[in-house]
Scaffold this motif. Structure first.
Motif, PDB file in Angstrom:
ATOM      1  N   GLN A 124       0.832  -1.202   0.000  1.00  0.00           N
ATOM      2  CA  GLN A 124       0.000   0.000   0.000  1.00  0.00           C
ATOM      3  C   GLN A 124       0.867   1.254   0.000  1.00  0.00           C
ATOM      4  OE1 GLN A 124      -3.817   0.645   2.239  1.00  0.00           O
ATOM      5  NE2 GLN A 124      -2.502   1.807   3.616  1.00  0.00           N
ATOM      6  N   ARG A 125       1.951   1.232   0.776  1.00  0.00           N
ATOM      7  CA  ARG A 125       2.846   2.388   0.809  1.00  0.00           C
ATOM      8  C   ARG A 125       3.446   2.646  -0.569  1.00  0.00           C
ATOM      9  NH1 ARG A 125       5.866   1.005   5.058  1.00  0.00           N
ATOM     10  NH2 ARG A 125       7.454  -0.066   3.826  1.00  0.00           N
ATOM     11  N   SER A 130      -4.851   3.893  -0.645  1.00  0.00           N
ATOM     12  CA  SER A 130      -5.411   2.818   0.170  1.00  0.00           C
ATOM     13  C   SER A 130      -5.790   1.609  -0.686  1.00  0.00           C
ATOM     14  CB  SER A 130      -6.656   3.321   0.908  1.00  0.00           C
ATOM     15  OG  SER A 130      -7.232   2.279   1.676  1.00  0.00           O
ATOM     16  N   ILE A 131      -5.187   0.465  -0.374  1.00  0.00           N
ATOM     17  CA  ILE A 131      -5.569  -0.804  -1.015  1.00  0.00           C
ATOM     18  C   ILE A 131      -5.701  -1.914   0.025  1.00  0.00           C
ATOM     19  CG2 ILE A 131      -4.513  -0.238  -3.242  1.00  0.00           C
ATOM     20  CD1 ILE A 131      -2.160  -2.057  -2.455  1.00  0.00           C
ATOM     21  N   MET A 132      -5.472  -1.589   1.292  1.00  0.00           N
ATOM     22  CA  MET A 132      -5.432  -2.617   2.338  1.00  0.00           C
ATOM     23  C   MET A 132      -6.778  -3.308   2.517  1.00  0.00           C
ATOM     24  SD  MET A 132      -3.028  -3.792   4.231  1.00  0.00           S
ATOM     25  CE  MET A 132      -2.858  -4.932   5.617  1.00  0.00           C
ATOM     26  N   PHE A 263     -12.208   2.951  -1.508  1.00  0.00           N
ATOM     27  CA  PHE A 263     -12.664   4.167  -2.185  1.00  0.00           C
ATOM     28  C   PHE A 263     -13.059   5.231  -1.158  1.00  0.00           C
ATOM     29  CE2 PHE A 263     -13.558   0.665  -5.141  1.00  0.00           C
ATOM     30  CZ  PHE A 263     -12.841   1.100  -6.242  1.00  0.00           C
ATOM     31  N   GLY A 264     -13.693   4.780  -0.068  1.00  0.00           N
ATOM     32  CA  GLY A 264     -14.057   5.716   0.979  1.00  0.00           C
ATOM     33  C   GLY A 264     -12.839   6.329   1.652  1.00  0.00           C
ATOM     34  N   VAL A 265     -11.805   5.506   1.874  1.00  0.00           N
ATOM     35  CA  VAL A 265     -10.585   6.012   2.493  1.00  0.00           C
ATOM     36  C   VAL A 265      -9.920   7.035   1.584  1.00  0.00           C
ATOM     37  CG1 VAL A 265      -8.273   5.392   3.289  1.00  0.00           C
ATOM     38  CG2 VAL A 265     -10.214   3.937   3.873  1.00  0.00           C
ATOM     39  N   ARG A 266      -9.874   6.755   0.284  1.00  0.00           N
ATOM     40  CA  ARG A 266      -9.240   7.689  -0.651  1.00  0.00           C
ATOM     41  C   ARG A 266     -10.019   8.997  -0.744  1.00  0.00           C
ATOM     42  NH1 ARG A 266      -9.006   3.121  -5.318  1.00  0.00           N
ATOM     43  NH2 ARG A 266      -7.711   1.605  -4.190  1.00  0.00           N
ATOM     44  N   ARG A 267     -11.328   8.901  -0.614  1.00  0.00           N
ATOM     45  CA  ARG A 267     -12.162  10.095  -0.794  1.00  0.00           C
ATOM     46  C   ARG A 267     -12.271  10.914   0.484  1.00  0.00           C
ATOM     47  NH1 ARG A 267     -14.178  14.122  -1.001  1.00  0.00           N
ATOM     48  NH2 ARG A 267     -15.974  14.909  -2.185  1.00  0.00           N
TER      49      ARG A 267
END
Length: 405
Positions: A124-125, A130-132, A263-267
Motif C-alpha cells: 500500500q505504501r 489505500s488498497i489494504m 474508495f471511501g478512504v481515498r475520498r
C-alpha cells in the motif's frame, strides 16, 4: 514496475483468500472435530484457546525472524504449513494428534497473519493509496467459500479429511505458485523533522491506541461469530435454520464493506472511515440488543458487518504509517492483539449473558467499539493524509519480487 506491482497485489490477495477459506473450514467444523476426537465440553475451550495463544507466539517470533528473513519468504512457507495442519486435524484419530495439529496450526497462522499484513502495508505504501481493505475483502470472500464448503461437508456427512483434502490439494500448490510474485517493500526513510520513535523504531506507548482498537474490533467480531446463532434462537425466538443466517449475512456485508472501503478512504480519509465504521458497528449492537424479533436482529448483524469490517485493515495500515521505518515490527506486535480480542470476546459475552442477560451483554462490545472514536486520530499522521494529498509512490519501496527464491 507496474506489472511487478500488479502481480504482487494479485498474488497477495490470493494468499488472503486462501487463508480466509482455510480458517473458515477449521472454525465452522468445530462440532465435527469434537465428535471425531471425543473432546469433552470441558476440554474443548482449552483446545480452542490454545490456537490464538500459540498464534500470538508465532506473531512475536515473526517480529524477530523478519530481521533476517524477508516477510515474503515467511508467508510462502507458513501458508502451506497452515493448510497441512488443517489436513492433519481432519485426518487424525487420537487426541494427541489433534493437539499437535492445532499447535502447528496456531504457530504457523501467527506467522502467516503477521507476514501477510506486513506485505499488504508495504505494498500500500508503494502504491501511494489505500488498497489494504481489498486484501481483507479477499479474506472475507475466502471465508464465505470455506464456510459454504464446510456446510456441504456437514450436509453430506463427509469425513473431515474428505472435506479438507480437495481444498488443500487445489489451494496449496496455487498459493505456492502465486508466492513467486510476492513483493517485499523496504522500510520507509525517516522524513525530515519526523521523530526517531515514529520513524526508526516501535514505541509501544504510541502503538497502544491501535492495539486497543484491534482488540475491541475482534471482541466485536468474535461476539458475532460465537453468539449470533444462539442469540437469535434463544433470545429472539427464531428457528434453528434461521439462526444460521446472521453469520452468513455478517460475512457477506463484511465483504461488501471491504470491497468498497478503499474508495471511501481515498475520498474521505482513514480517520473519517474509521469513525463511521465504529458508529455503524455500535448502532448494530444497539439494534441487536433491543430487537423485538429475529428479522430486526438480523438487520443489526448486517450493520455490524458493515461497521466492523473497516477497523482491522485500517488499524494495520495506520501502524505502518505511524512507524514507517519499522512497520514490520509494529504490525507483528499489533497482530498479537487480534488474538487477545478473540480470546476475550467469546467468554466475556458468555459470562455476562449467563450472569445478567444476553441483551445486556451485547452493549459491552458496543461500548468498546465506541472507544475507537477516542483513538481515531491515531489513524492519520502528519505525513499521510488519505482523502487529502496522497502518499507518493516510492520506487525504492517496491523491493524485489521473490522469483521463487
Amino acid at each position: 514496475m507496474t506489472d511487478v506491482l500488479r502481480r504482487g497485489r494479485a498474488s497477495l490477495a490470493f494468499s488472503f483468500f486462501t487463508q480466509g477459506a482455510t480458517f473458515a473450514l477449521l472454525v465452522t467444523r468445530i462440532p465435527a472435530i469434537q465428535d471425531r476426537y471425543g473432546v469433552s465440553d470441558a476440554l474443548l475451550p482449552v483446545f480452542l484457546a490454545a490456537v490464538p495463544i500459540l498464534a500470538g507466539v508465532g506473531s512475536v517470533t515473526t517480529e524477530q525472524l523478519v530481521k533476517r528473513i524477508r516477510p515474503s519468504r515467511l508467508l510462502r512457507w507458513s501458508q502451506p504449513v497452515v493448510m497441512l495442519a488443517l489436513l492433519g486435524v481432519g485426518a487424525g484419530g487420537q487426541m494427541a494428534e489433534l493437539a499437535v495439529s492445532l499447535a502447528v496450526f496456531g504457530l504457523a497462522v501467527g506467522a502467516l497473519d503477521a507476514s501477510m499484513n506486513m506485505l499488504g502495508v508495504s505494498l500500500q505504501r508503494t502504491y501511494g493509496r489505500s488498497i489494504m481493505l481489498s486484501f481483507h475483502a479477499a479474506y472475507s470472500l475466502g471465508g464465505i467459500l470455506g464456510a459454504s464448503l464446510a456446510w456441504v461437508g456437514a450436509h453430506w456427512h463427509l469425513a473431515l479429511w474428505v472435506s479438507y483434502l480437495p481444498v488443500v490439494a487445489v489451494l496449496l500448490p496455487a498459493a505456492l505458485v502465486g508466492s513467486r510474485w510476492y513483493v517485499d517493500g523496504e522500510p520507509a526513510p525517516v522524513a525530515d523533522g519526523e521523530s526517531a520513535a515514529g520513524g526508526g523504531g516501535v514505541v509501544f506507548k504510541l502503538l497502544l491506541p491501535l492495539c486497543l482498537v484491534m482488540s475491541f474490533a475482534y471482541i466485536g467480531d468474535s461476539t458475532v461469530s460465537n453468539w449470533s446463532a444462539k442469540y437469535l434462537k434463544d433470545v429472539l425466538g427464531s428457528s434453528e435454520q434461521l439462526a444460521t443466517v446472521p453469520y452468513n449475512v455478517y460475512m457477506v456485508t463484511t465483504l461488501v464493506g471491504r470491497a468498497i472501503g478503499d474508495f471511501g478512504v481515498r475520498r474521505f480519509g482513514a480517520v473519517t472511515v474509521v469513525r463511521l465504521g465504529a458508529l455503524v458497528a455500535a448502532a448494530g449492537f444497539v439494534v441487536v440488543a433491543v430487537a423485538p424479533g429475529a428479522w430486526v436482529g438480523m438487520a443489526g448483524f448486517t450493520l455490524l458487518g458493515l461497521g466492523l469490517c473497516v477497523l482491522v485493515p485500517q488499524t494495520f495500515a495506520a501502524a505502518g504509517r505511524l512507524f514507517p521505518g519499522a512497520s514490520d515490527a509494529a504490525i507483528a506486535r499489533l497482530n498479537i492483539f487480534n488474538y487477545v480480542g478473540f480470546l476475550i470476546g467469546s467468554p466475556l459475552v458468555g459470562a455476562l449473558g449467563d450472569a445478567w442477560s444476553y441483551r445486556g451483554a451485547m452493549l459491552v462490545p458496543m461500548v468498546l467499539v465506541l472507544v475507537t472514536l477516542v483513538y481515531a486520530r491515531s489513524f492519520a499522521t502528519s505525513s499521510d493524509r488519505y482523502g487529502g494529498e496522497h502518499e507518493r509512490p516510492r520506487t525504492a519501496d517496491v523491493g524485489r519480487a521473490s522469483n521463487g527464491l
